[in-house]
Design an enzyme around this catalytic site. Structure first.
Site, PDB file in Angstrom:
ATOM      1  N   TYR A  53       0.813  -1.223   0.000  1.00  0.00           N
ATOM      2  CA  TYR A  53       0.000   0.000   0.000  1.00  0.00           C
ATOM      3  C   TYR A  53       0.844   1.270   0.000  1.00  0.00           C
ATOM      4  CZ  TYR A  53      -0.135  -0.307   5.271  1.00  0.00           C
ATOM      5  OH  TYR A  53       0.124  -0.399   6.615  1.00  0.00           O
ATOM      6  N   GLU A  54       0.170   2.378  -0.247  1.00  0.00           N
ATOM      7  CA  GLU A  54       0.804   3.686  -0.481  1.00  0.00           C
ATOM      8  C   GLU A  54       1.748   3.657  -1.680  1.00  0.00           C
ATOM      9  OE1 GLU A  54      -0.552   5.959   0.911  1.00  0.00           O
ATOM     10  OE2 GLU A  54      -1.485   4.927   2.590  1.00  0.00           O
TER      11      GLU A  54
END
Length: 592
Positions: free
Chosen positions: A434-435
């Site tokens: 994620y990110e």
């Protein structure tokens, strides 16, 4: 059940022996005297070990439950969250004008590592709020800041980031969420977002969603995207909560890890939203939160490795298996402890040398951010921007790898849930995704950051390394074990950059095929620089006389291990990069 103890001695070493924070000219750093930082970190460590860490497995086992549109978090989370709030931990480095304590980011980064190591899923409820706070603080109107920030600093209200949609992740130009302007200046937000961490929960009275959506007139792609504040409950003029907004949790994702955090599908059904920042410039505003989140995720990777490593060391010292090949070291027992065996030592040293190097890397980067924000230092801003994909990508890859190594120390017991090592591995895995998945971080590094400002910032990094080597090359002990390996690794990094310059323009795939290796090459050089700086600080402490000689001697030995066993990987990464795109692109799609 796994345990956790904050590595406060190591924080003190990095902050005061290496970074010398209280001697810095950065505003607010004069307050960071050793007695003060030690007191803060000891208190954070106490909360982490006594309250948060015991809930880590609880959160993993209970998970979150969606009932009638409301997400119920694990039962013990609510009182623990109130305890965190009461201690002022959620606003440690936030603006005092909105109820924060105004401490430097570097101290908040150290505290953040402690809390993430103790309970990553739980920490995310206020960790993401900090990013939303920062975005509103940077781009909001005075009224928006006055309305939302005090409650977000205290975490009476929490915050989220809403980017991803079912059909688009990294490619936000494919976004379908719409924002229709209303006569009162607000917008009507319609669409669906997925993978929204802490999107709905029972820990706070309101949730402030930051939502990317397309408003009319913005054109195609990301240029048409705007950012909106969409509260779960609308806020009245007097600050009280009004009616429920048109935003709801449609489902909870069933995940590999971080079960204690609610990962939500969020439905926006004509919800009222308020423009944050400029119209059609939502991506630039959202990058405030995304860049902060990427640095935080890098911290998550290292923090899970730290927690797993601590428990692996305990197990390796207690578990009796076999005899040392050089003779029994536990002659009165039926076998020797695992830690006598060279391969177990190798595993633990791999973990220890990465973790301590990455901790220094993260704290140094936080000082760059403090310098950039508190002193409007564009050079510091440019350097930390360059390093952000390295911190996120390299530290999460190696953090996961370290967690797996810690699990391996346990043998079969590492695969059994009751020992808790599986959770560290499962929780660490998401940090690589994620990110911005780590492959995307590598593309960002090579495709954008490396050439930013005509390569000014990467040249500044090389100059920083060269200057450190030159200033200390008369130190024979430092030169042999640290400076010479660092110089060679830095030359590998420069050679890789030169390869991209010579071949990337003619064939972009030549650069992009080597981007992942470049990210890791860069990461090793960064940790090599940190270990060289730590070794110098440790040598200086020993030379001046110290009652803690064993700590500094251990630090130097650990650094020598990294320089001898890990830094040579830069040569491998360079060889891969210089093999070009042909081996990577040789097959047609149908041949896979």
């Amino acid at each position: 059940m796994p345990t956790y103890a904050a590595p406060t001695r190591d924080f003190a070493f990095v902050l005061h022996d290496v970074l010398k924070v209280d001697q810095s000219d950065i505003p607010g750093y004069a307050e960071l005297e050793a007695d003060f930082t030690n007191a803060v970190l000891e208190e954070a460590g106490k909360l982490a070990s006594e309250v948060l860490a015991p809930l880590n497995r609880v959160g993993d086992q209970e998970g979150c439950v969606l009932e009638n549109g409301t997400v119920r978090t694990p039962e013990a989370f609510k009182p623990a969250f109130e305890q965190v709030k009461a201690g002022g931990w959620t606003g440690l480095d936030c603006d005092p004008d909105y109820g924060g304590q105004g401490m430097p980011l570097v101290l908040n980064t150290a505290v953040g590592e402690i809390f993430v190591s103790a309970n990553m899923a739980f920490n995310m409820y206020w960790g993401l709020t900090h990013g939303a706070y920062s975005t509103i603080h940077a781009h909001g109107t005075d009224q928006q800041k006055a309305t939302y920030l005090p409650k977000m600093v205290s975490c009476d209200w929490t915050g989220t980031m809403n980017l991803t949609e079912p059909h688009c992740g990294t490619d936000l130009g494919l976004m379908r969420s719409k924002a229709e302007p209303q006569d009162d200046g607000s917008y009507r937000i319609t669409g669906q977002k997925i993978f929204i961490s802490a999107g709905e929960h029972d820990l706070a009275e309101n949730i402030i969603h930051l939502v990317l959506a397309k408003a009319p007139g913005g054109g195609e792609g990301t240029k048409g995207v705007s950012l909106f504040i969409v509260p779960k409950f609308l806020v009245n003029d007097d600050g009280s909560l009004g009616e429920r907004n048109g935003v709801s949790c449609g489902a909870l994702e069933e995940k590999m890890g971080i079960h204690g955090n609610s990962t939500c599908v969020m439905n926006y059904d004509g919800a009222t939203g308020y423009l944050l920042g400029e119209l059609h410039k939502g991506m630039s505003a959202m990058f405030t939160m995304m860049n902060e989140a990427r640095l935080g995720v890098g911290l998550q990777g290292m923090s899970q490795a730290e927690a797993a490593y601590q428990n692996a060391v305990i197990y390796a010292k207690d578990r009796l298996q076999g005899r040392a090949v050089t003779g029994a070291e536990n002659p009165d027992g039926p076998a020797d402890p695992l830690i006598v065996h060279p391969d177990v030592r190798r595993s633990l040293m791999d973990q220890k040398s990465f973790i301590e190097g990455a901790r220094a890397f993260g704290l140094w980067s936080a000082t760059l951010l403090d310098r950039a924000h508190k002193m409007d230092d564009a050079d510091a801003e440019g350097l930390v921007s360059l390093l952000t994909p390295v911190i996120k990508g390299f530290c999460t890859d190696k953090g996961f790898e370290s967690a797996v190594l810690a699990q391996q120390v346990y043998g079969g017991h590492g695969y059994i849930e009751e020992w808790g090592m599986s959770q560290f591995v499962r929780d660490a895995r998401i940090a690589m995704i994620y990110e911005g998945a780590n492959g995307v971080q590598a593309l960002d590094l090579v495709g954008r950051k490396l050439t930013s400002d005509s390569g000014k910032h990467v040249m500044a990094f090389f100059d920083l390394v060269k200057s450190f080597i030159k200033e200390n090359e008369a130190d024979a002990a430092l030169k042999e074990g640290f400076l010479d390996p660092l110089k060679k690794a830095s030359k590998d990094l420069q050679a890789a950059g030169m390869y991209f310059m010579q071949h990337g323009m003619k064939n972009p795939n030549a650069a992009l095929a080597g981007s992942y290796d470049f990210m890791h090459l860069f990461g090793h050089v960064c940790l090599g620089l940190m270990w060289a700086r730590m070794a110098k600080a440790a040598q200086d402490a020993l030379a001046s006389g110290t009652g803690d000689a064993a700590f500094y001697e251990t630090k130097i030995a650990t650094g020598r291990y990294y320089m001898a066993r890990h830094l040579p990987a830069t040569g491998m990464h360079l060889a891969r990069i210089e093999s070009g795109a042909d081996p990577v692109m040789a097959l047609d799609a149908g041949q896979f």
